[in-house]
Design a protein around this motif. Sequence first.
Motif, PDB file in Angstrom:
ATOM      1  N   ILE A  27      11.166  61.644  74.292  1.00 41.50           N
ATOM      2  CA  ILE A  27      11.424  62.502  73.142  1.00 41.50           C
ATOM      3  C   ILE A  27      11.110  63.933  73.544  1.00 41.50           C
ATOM      4  O   ILE A  27      10.406  64.182  74.527  1.00 41.50           O
ATOM      5  CB  ILE A  27      10.581  62.083  71.909  1.00 41.50           C
ATOM      6  CG1 ILE A  27       9.096  62.193  72.207  1.00 41.50           C
ATOM      7  CG2 ILE A  27      10.948  60.694  71.452  1.00 41.50           C
ATOM      8  CD1 ILE A  27       8.208  61.958  70.989  1.00 41.50           C
ATOM      9  N   ASN A  28      11.633  64.867  72.770  1.00 35.81           N
ATOM     10  CA  ASN A  28      11.384  66.282  73.041  1.00 35.81           C
ATOM     11  C   ASN A  28       9.917  66.605  72.795  1.00 35.81           C
ATOM     12  O   ASN A  28       9.261  65.994  71.941  1.00 35.81           O
ATOM     13  CB  ASN A  28      12.253  67.160  72.151  1.00 35.81           C
ATOM     14  CG  ASN A  28      13.709  67.052  72.520  1.00 35.81           C
ATOM     15  OD1 ASN A  28      14.051  66.776  73.654  1.00 35.81           O
ATOM     16  ND2 ASN A  28      14.579  67.259  71.540  1.00 35.81           N
ATOM     17  N   VAL A  29       9.402  67.578  73.526  1.00 36.19           N
ATOM     18  CA  VAL A  29       8.017  67.999  73.365  1.00 36.19           C
ATOM     19  C   VAL A  29       7.768  68.490  71.946  1.00 36.19           C
ATOM     20  O   VAL A  29       6.731  68.201  71.353  1.00 36.19           O
ATOM     21  CB  VAL A  29       7.657  69.103  74.395  1.00 36.19           C
ATOM     22  CG1 VAL A  29       6.283  69.667  74.137  1.00 36.19           C
ATOM     23  CG2 VAL A  29       7.754  68.557  75.807  1.00 36.19           C
ATOM     24  N   ILE A  33       4.824  67.035  69.533  1.00 38.21           N
ATOM     25  CA  ILE A  33       3.788  67.883  68.944  1.00 38.21           C
ATOM     26  C   ILE A  33       3.727  67.682  67.437  1.00 38.21           C
ATOM     27  O   ILE A  33       2.643  67.562  66.858  1.00 38.21           O
ATOM     28  CB  ILE A  33       4.041  69.366  69.293  1.00 38.21           C
ATOM     29  CG1 ILE A  33       3.792  69.588  70.780  1.00 38.21           C
ATOM     30  CG2 ILE A  33       3.166  70.285  68.453  1.00 38.21           C
ATOM     31  CD1 ILE A  33       4.218  70.940  71.282  1.00 38.21           C
ATOM     32  N   GLN A  34       4.877  67.601  66.796  1.00 37.78           N
ATOM     33  CA  GLN A  34       4.904  67.359  65.349  1.00 37.78           C
ATOM     34  C   GLN A  34       4.281  66.004  65.012  1.00 37.78           C
ATOM     35  O   GLN A  34       3.532  65.882  64.038  1.00 37.78           O
ATOM     36  CB  GLN A  34       6.339  67.428  64.828  1.00 37.78           C
ATOM     37  CG  GLN A  34       6.919  68.816  64.831  1.00 37.78           C
ATOM     38  CD  GLN A  34       8.383  68.829  64.429  1.00 37.78           C
ATOM     39  OE1 GLN A  34       8.995  67.780  64.208  1.00 37.78           O
ATOM     40  NE2 GLN A  34       8.956  70.022  64.343  1.00 37.78           N
ATOM     41  N   LYS A  38       0.900  65.459  62.761  1.00 40.11           N
ATOM     42  CA  LYS A  38       0.955  64.560  61.600  1.00 40.11           C
ATOM     43  C   LYS A  38      -0.138  63.497  61.703  1.00 40.11           C
ATOM     44  O   LYS A  38      -0.844  63.219  60.724  1.00 40.11           O
ATOM     45  CB  LYS A  38       2.334  63.906  61.515  1.00 40.11           C
ATOM     46  CG  LYS A  38       2.488  62.951  60.367  1.00 40.11           C
ATOM     47  CD  LYS A  38       3.874  62.321  60.376  1.00 40.11           C
ATOM     48  CE  LYS A  38       3.952  61.233  59.321  1.00 40.11           C
ATOM     49  NZ  LYS A  38       5.178  60.460  59.440  1.00 40.11           N
ATOM     50  N   TYR A  39      -0.305  62.908  62.875  1.00 38.56           N
ATOM     51  CA  TYR A  39      -1.326  61.880  63.077  1.00 38.56           C
ATOM     52  C   TYR A  39      -2.729  62.446  62.845  1.00 38.56           C
ATOM     53  O   TYR A  39      -3.561  61.833  62.180  1.00 38.56           O
ATOM     54  CB  TYR A  39      -1.217  61.301  64.490  1.00 38.56           C
ATOM     55  CG  TYR A  39      -2.281  60.267  64.788  1.00 38.56           C
ATOM     56  CD1 TYR A  39      -2.092  58.942  64.431  1.00 38.56           C
ATOM     57  CD2 TYR A  39      -3.478  60.623  65.410  1.00 38.56           C
ATOM     58  CE1 TYR A  39      -3.064  57.991  64.687  1.00 38.56           C
ATOM     59  CE2 TYR A  39      -4.451  59.690  65.664  1.00 38.56           C
ATOM     60  CZ  TYR A  39      -4.237  58.367  65.298  1.00 38.56           C
ATOM     61  OH  TYR A  39      -5.212  57.441  65.547  1.00 38.56           O
ATOM     62  N   ILE A  40      -2.983  63.636  63.383  1.00 36.58           N
ATOM     63  CA  ILE A  40      -4.295  64.271  63.214  1.00 36.58           C
ATOM     64  C   ILE A  40      -4.577  64.543  61.750  1.00 36.58           C
ATOM     65  O   ILE A  40      -5.681  64.273  61.250  1.00 36.58           O
ATOM     66  CB  ILE A  40      -4.384  65.560  64.048  1.00 36.58           C
ATOM     67  CG1 ILE A  40      -4.419  65.218  65.541  1.00 36.58           C
ATOM     68  CG2 ILE A  40      -5.598  66.390  63.657  1.00 36.58           C
ATOM     69  CD1 ILE A  40      -4.275  66.412  66.446  1.00 36.58           C
TER      70      ILE A  40
END
Length: 70
Positions: A27-29, A33-34, A38-40
């Motif tokens: 997947i794209n960087v 990052i998104q 979101k997880y954080i």
Amino acid sequence: MDMMITNLQQQKQITEQLRREANLKRINVSQAIQDIIKYINEHQHEDCLLVGFSSQKSNPFKEKTSCMIL
């Protein structure tokens, strides 16, 4: 002769590893990052570095004994 067979086996292993890596879903960087952000954000209430421990007993990093000087 044995060295050539060993070298050929190593090359086959490397080729197989490269094929496995080439087949990985990428997947794209920017998307990664998104997803990380979101997880954080979703799990920050569980992070003991942000919110601390509910009690000192639940802190696994607390020193078990104190140092005594005689």
